[in-house]
Design an enzyme around this catalytic site. Structure first.
Site, PDB file in Angstrom:
ATOM      1  N   SER A  33      -0.634   4.132   0.603  1.00 64.28           N
ATOM      2  CA  SER A  33      -1.420   5.106   1.369  1.00 64.28           C
ATOM      3  C   SER A  33      -0.621   5.799   2.481  1.00 64.28           C
ATOM      4  CB  SER A  33      -2.666   4.438   1.947  1.00 64.28           C
ATOM      5  OG  SER A  33      -3.477   3.989   0.905  1.00 64.28           O
ATOM      6  N   ASN A  38     -14.409   1.268   0.784  1.00 64.02           N
ATOM      7  CA  ASN A  38     -12.953   1.428   0.879  1.00 64.02           C
ATOM      8  C   ASN A  38     -12.604   2.420   1.995  1.00 64.02           C
ATOM      9  OD1 ASN A  38     -13.629   3.862  -0.282  1.00 64.02           O
ATOM     10  ND2 ASN A  38     -11.926   3.877  -1.727  1.00 64.02           N
ATOM     11  N   ALA A  65     -13.070  -3.149  -7.687  1.00 64.37           N
ATOM     12  CA  ALA A  65     -12.642  -1.939  -8.395  1.00 64.37           C
ATOM     13  C   ALA A  65     -13.423  -1.769  -9.693  1.00 64.37           C
ATOM     14  CB  ALA A  65     -11.140  -2.005  -8.666  1.00 64.37           C
ATOM     15  N   SER A  94       0.821  -1.214   0.000  1.00 70.17           N
ATOM     16  CA  SER A  94       0.000   0.000   0.000  1.00 70.17           C
ATOM     17  C   SER A  94       0.854   1.264   0.000  1.00 70.17           C
ATOM     18  CB  SER A  94      -0.908   0.005   1.230  1.00 70.17           C
ATOM     19  OG  SER A  94      -1.562   1.251   1.316  1.00 70.17           O
ATOM     20  N   TYR A 134      -1.448   0.355  -9.881  1.00 63.72           N
ATOM     21  CA  TYR A 134      -0.412   1.396  -9.807  1.00 63.72           C
ATOM     22  C   TYR A 134       0.943   0.875  -9.323  1.00 63.72           C
ATOM     23  CZ  TYR A 134      -1.747   1.337  -4.906  1.00 63.72           C
ATOM     24  OH  TYR A 134      -2.022   0.937  -3.624  1.00 63.72           O
ATOM     25  N   LYS A 141     -12.943  -5.252   1.364  1.00 62.72           N
ATOM     26  CA  LYS A 141     -13.914  -4.184   1.044  1.00 62.72           C
ATOM     27  C   LYS A 141     -15.364  -4.608   1.273  1.00 62.72           C
ATOM     28  CE  LYS A 141     -10.971  -1.580  -2.085  1.00 62.72           C
ATOM     29  NZ  LYS A 141     -10.784  -0.984  -3.405  1.00 62.72           N
ATOM     30  N   ALA A 192     -14.161  -7.765 -12.967  1.00 62.71           N
ATOM     31  CA  ALA A 192     -15.516  -7.674 -12.387  1.00 62.71           C
ATOM     32  C   ALA A 192     -15.445  -7.742 -10.873  1.00 62.71           C
ATOM     33  CB  ALA A 192     -16.385  -8.800 -12.941  1.00 62.71           C
ATOM     34  N   GLY A 193     -14.304  -7.330 -10.312  1.00 61.36           N
ATOM     35  CA  GLY A 193     -14.156  -7.316  -8.852  1.00 61.36           C
ATOM     36  C   GLY A 193     -14.635  -5.987  -8.285  1.00 61.36           C
ATOM     37  N   ASP A 203     -13.849   4.923  -4.523  1.00 60.76           N
ATOM     38  CA  ASP A 203     -13.156   4.405  -5.718  1.00 60.76           C
ATOM     39  C   ASP A 203     -13.703   5.020  -7.004  1.00 60.76           C
ATOM     40  OD1 ASP A 203     -11.297   2.807  -4.505  1.00 60.76           O
ATOM     41  OD2 ASP A 203     -12.437   0.939  -4.699  1.00 60.76           O
TER      42      ASP A 203
HETATM   43  P1  NDP Z   1     -10.765  -7.981  -6.608  1.00 64.71           P
HETATM   44  O1  NDP Z   1     -10.001  -9.063  -5.934  1.00 64.71           O
HETATM   45  O2  NDP Z   1     -12.108  -7.595  -6.120  1.00 64.71           O
HETATM   46  O3  NDP Z   1     -10.941  -8.371  -8.172  1.00 64.71           O
HETATM   47  C1  NDP Z   1      -9.867  -8.879  -8.918  1.00 64.71           C
HETATM   48  C2  NDP Z   1     -10.245  -8.910 -10.398  1.00 64.71           C
HETATM   49  O4  NDP Z   1      -9.085  -9.282 -11.136  1.00 64.71           O
HETATM   50  C3  NDP Z   1     -11.316  -9.951 -10.729  1.00 64.71           C
HETATM   51  O5  NDP Z   1     -12.070  -9.472 -11.817  1.00 64.71           O
HETATM   52  C4  NDP Z   1     -10.476 -11.161 -11.156  1.00 64.71           C
HETATM   53  O6  NDP Z   1     -11.141 -12.052 -12.030  1.00 64.71           O
HETATM   54  C5  NDP Z   1      -9.375 -10.467 -11.906  1.00 64.71           C
HETATM   55  N1  NDP Z   1      -8.142 -11.246 -11.980  1.00 64.71           N
HETATM   56  C6  NDP Z   1      -7.278 -11.516 -10.985  1.00 64.71           C
HETATM   57  N2  NDP Z   1      -6.246 -12.237 -11.449  1.00 64.71           N
HETATM   58  C7  NDP Z   1      -6.457 -12.426 -12.772  1.00 64.71           C
HETATM   59  C8  NDP Z   1      -5.741 -13.095 -13.797  1.00 64.71           C
HETATM   60  N3  NDP Z   1      -4.586 -13.707 -13.552  1.00 64.71           N
HETATM   61  N4  NDP Z   1      -6.254 -13.091 -15.036  1.00 64.71           N
HETATM   62  C9  NDP Z   1      -7.420 -12.462 -15.298  1.00 64.71           C
HETATM   63  N5  NDP Z   1      -8.143 -11.800 -14.369  1.00 64.71           N
HETATM   64  C10 NDP Z   1      -7.662 -11.791 -13.119  1.00 64.71           C
HETATM   65  O7  NDP Z   1      -9.757  -6.738  -6.612  1.00 64.71           O
HETATM   66  P2  NDP Z   1     -10.130  -5.202  -6.813  1.00 64.71           P
HETATM   67  O8  NDP Z   1     -11.176  -5.112  -7.857  1.00 64.71           O
HETATM   68  O9  NDP Z   1     -10.397  -4.558  -5.505  1.00 64.71           O
HETATM   69  O10 NDP Z   1      -8.746  -4.607  -7.327  1.00 64.71           O
HETATM   70  C11 NDP Z   1      -8.270  -4.887  -8.638  1.00 64.71           C
HETATM   71  C12 NDP Z   1      -6.993  -4.098  -8.879  1.00 64.71           C
HETATM   72  O11 NDP Z   1      -7.266  -2.714  -8.882  1.00 64.71           O
HETATM   73  C13 NDP Z   1      -5.939  -4.317  -7.789  1.00 64.71           C
HETATM   74  O12 NDP Z   1      -4.693  -4.481  -8.417  1.00 64.71           O
HETATM   75  C14 NDP Z   1      -5.960  -3.029  -6.999  1.00 64.71           C
HETATM   76  O13 NDP Z   1      -4.697  -2.719  -6.446  1.00 64.71           O
HETATM   77  C15 NDP Z   1      -6.346  -2.019  -8.073  1.00 64.71           C
HETATM   78  N6  NDP Z   1      -7.007  -0.847  -7.487  1.00 64.71           N
HETATM   79  C16 NDP Z   1      -6.472   0.388  -7.741  1.00 64.71           C
HETATM   80  C17 NDP Z   1      -7.052   1.510  -7.212  1.00 64.71           C
HETATM   81  C18 NDP Z   1      -6.437   2.829  -7.471  1.00 64.71           C
HETATM   82  O14 NDP Z   1      -6.753   3.768  -6.743  1.00 64.71           O
HETATM   83  N7  NDP Z   1      -5.597   2.977  -8.487  1.00 64.71           N
HETATM   84  C19 NDP Z   1      -8.262   1.448  -6.379  1.00 64.71           C
HETATM   85  C20 NDP Z   1      -8.776   0.102  -6.218  1.00 64.71           C
HETATM   86  C21 NDP Z   1      -8.152  -0.988  -6.754  1.00 64.71           C
HETATM   87  P3  NDP Z   1     -12.094 -13.218 -11.447  1.00 64.71           P
HETATM   88  O15 NDP Z   1     -13.373 -12.542 -11.056  1.00 64.71           O
HETATM   89  O16 NDP Z   1     -12.269 -14.151 -12.580  1.00 64.71           O
HETATM   90  O17 NDP Z   1     -11.369 -13.811 -10.279  1.00 64.71           O
END
Ligand code: NDP
Length: 482
Positions: free
Chosen positions: A22, A92, A134, A20, A225, A71, A131-132, A108
């Site tokens: 932050s 968040n 973020a 992080s 990032y 989250k 689709a997580g 976010d």
């Molecule tokens: P989640 O764990 O909620 O979601 C992860 C996502 O990534 C899912 O869609 C997952 O797919 C996909 N994924 C993970 N590994 C792979 C892979 N090897 N191949 C394909 N798809 C993959 O995480 P978040 O949504 O919270 O965060 C996602 C990213 O965004 C993180 O890296 C985080 O650091 C970054 N972020 C940046 C922010 C910023 O301020 N710049 C703010 C918030 C997040 P599946 O559903 O199939 O598992």
């Protein structure tokens, strides 16, 4: 960082948390605005989240930022939720209000909205990857900016479909969903590509995408990032595409949190960006986690490492700081363990009397103290310029702190030697020794988790020789990877 004497205190919880940015981000604003406060990074396991949040509230924290994987759980813990958190189904940010209520917020989406310009998105077709949590925020942000269509592609197609269905009533843009394997069909239509997966984040493999198929020359946005230039952005740049990294979103999503914690609205400036870029580019030290059961010679081994010039962070000393006058744990301990605080500091004997033989109380204490001590370790690691450092942690393997280190060194000795050493200590009894041992992982299990073992019953010179061999081995590995 000193966790004592700070003004307002907030935290950031995640597992892991070392990645992080932050603390640096908030540190920059606190310094810039000349505010007395601190943001403490807290490594919190999923099963501990609820008790840690309760303990932080009691300790007088103003709130916490929440990152992966907490989250959704944070959203569920809260008493109240703002509209953005409701829309995302995730938080968040948790604000601890003076009336005792916890409010979940989500910044976010606003972070991404502020970091993109509307002209780039308005009326356009967006290809959103992920689709997580973020990605949810990203759909809302892109909708807010006036996107015409958003195609959500995710590794798990069902999750993408579910997201599109849930969010469609909240945005004007048309939402469709599919699997990442539909990239070839969709790429040619995209005006903007947004990666909201965690693929390409430091330690994660990147997505395998053929960017040559992006015939409309879209802008490519990666919200990851760390690293700042992800493999996706590197590839996009090489194709001559305009790219936007995740730092803008990070800074903008943090600004409202900072205001909620410290009462002042901070500014996102080029100076802040430069400071964060520098923090991202800093090389990290190699961290040895040193541990060992009671009487196994850990302290002597630590002294031998120190004699070789290796800086040491001692978790026992950090705990003493937290328990001392003005220490961050004092207020929470006074609340949870009446009578355990005397003259503004924790009275360790009085505290022990309340937790020994009471597993529930012990768990409550550990939920507060372990993350705070871990936060001090993280800060120590960030502030050192030494290539190798030691975290001296008595319960390294028991508390999950081995996740913070690159190698585990276990100090050990035969059981009989351990017993003799401990019983020779003043005030020690056989019962106390057994009670202390019962709290610790067995020596055999510890050694199984060790990368290196130091035998401490064969004399100081023998132990010194082992310490030197360990350091030579690590230095050789570091040289190989340089
Ligand atoms: P989640 O764990 O909620 O979601 C992860 C996502 O990534 C899912 O869609 C997952 O797919 C996909 N994924 C993970 N590994 C792979 C892979 N090897 N191949 C394909 N798809 C993959 O995480 P978040 O949504 O919270 O965060 C996602 C990213 O965004 C993180 O890296 C985080 O650091 C970054 N972020 C940046 C922010 C910023 O301020 N710049 C703010 C918030 C997040 P599946 O559903 O199939 O598992």
């Amino acid at each position: 960082m000193s966790l004592s004497g700070a003004g307002k205190v907030a935290g950031v919880v995640g597992w892991p948390i070392a990645h992080s940015l932050s603390p640096q981000l908030y540190g920059y604003w606190l310094q810039d605005l000349k505010l007395d406060g601190v943001l403490v990074p807290l490594a919190v396991r999923q099963e501990d989240l609820t008790s840690v949040i309760a303990a932080l509230k009691r300790a007088g924290f103003t709130g916490v930022n929440v990152t992966v994987p907490h989250k959704e759980a944070a959203f569920a813990i809260a008493d109240d939720r703002d509209a953005a958190a409701e829309a995302a189904g995730a938080a968040n940010l948790l604000v601890f209000h003076e009336n005792g209520r916890i409010e979940a917020r989500n910044t976010d989406a606003v972070g991404l909205t502020e970091s993109l310009c509307a002209e780039m998105v308005r009326g356009k077709e967006i290809l959103l990857l992920g689709a997580g949590g973020a990605a949810r925020g990203a759909v809302l942000a892109l909708g807010e900016l006036g996107a015409a269509k958003i195609h959500i592609l995710n590794r798990s197609t069902a999750k993408a479909a579910d997201l599109a269905k849930k969010l469609q009533p909240m945005v004007k843009a048309g939402l469709t969903a599919g699997g990442l394997n539909e990239w070839a069909d969709r790429a040619g239509h995209a005006d903007v590509v947004v990666n909201a997966t965690s693929a390409g984040m430091r330690g994660n493999p990147p997505l395998e995408l053929d960017l040559a198929l992006l015939s409309k020359k879209p802008v490519v946005v990666d919200i990851v990032y760390n690293p700042l230039e992800t493999p996706l952005l590197k590839q996009a740049k090489a194709q001559g595409l305009t790219v936007i990294d995740g730092l803008g979103m990070l800074m903008h999503q943090a600004a409202p949190s900072f205001e909620a914690f410290f009462g002042v609205k901070p500014r996102v400036t080029p100076g802040l960006r430069v400071a964060l870029e520098q923090a991202l580019n800093r090389s990290e030290p190699y961290v040895i986690g040193l541990t060992g059961g009671i009487g196994m010679g850990k302290s002597e081994t630590a002294r031998l490492f120190a004699a070789e010039g290796i800086p040491i962070h001692d978790s026992d000393v950090a705990t003493a700081r937290l328990y001392g006058k003005g220490g961050l744990a004092v207020e929470a301990i006074a609340c949870a363990f009446p009578g355990a605080v005397k003259d503004g500091a924790v009275d360790r004997a009085a505290l022990s009397a309340q937790v020994i033989g009471n597993p529930e109380k012990l768990k409550q204490l550990e939920a507060l103290v372990h993350p705070l001590v871990a936060a001090e370790r993280l800060e120590y690691r960030r502030n050192t310029s030494a290539p190798i450092i030691i975290f001296d942690v008595p319960l390294l393997c028991e508390t999950g702190a081995e996740a913070e280190v690159d190698a585990v060194v276990v100090a050990t000795a035969p059981e009989q030697v351990q017993r003799e050493r401990v019983l020779a200590r003043s005030g020690m009894t056989a019962e106390k020794f057994e009670a202390l041992k019962a709290r610790q992982m067995s020596d055999t299990e510890k050694r199984q988790q060790a990368h290196y073992v130091v035998m401490t019953h064969k004399g100081l010179d023998h132990a010194r020789g082992q310490v030197r061999m360990i350091l030579a081995d690590i230095r050789a590995k570091l040289k190989q990877h340089a």
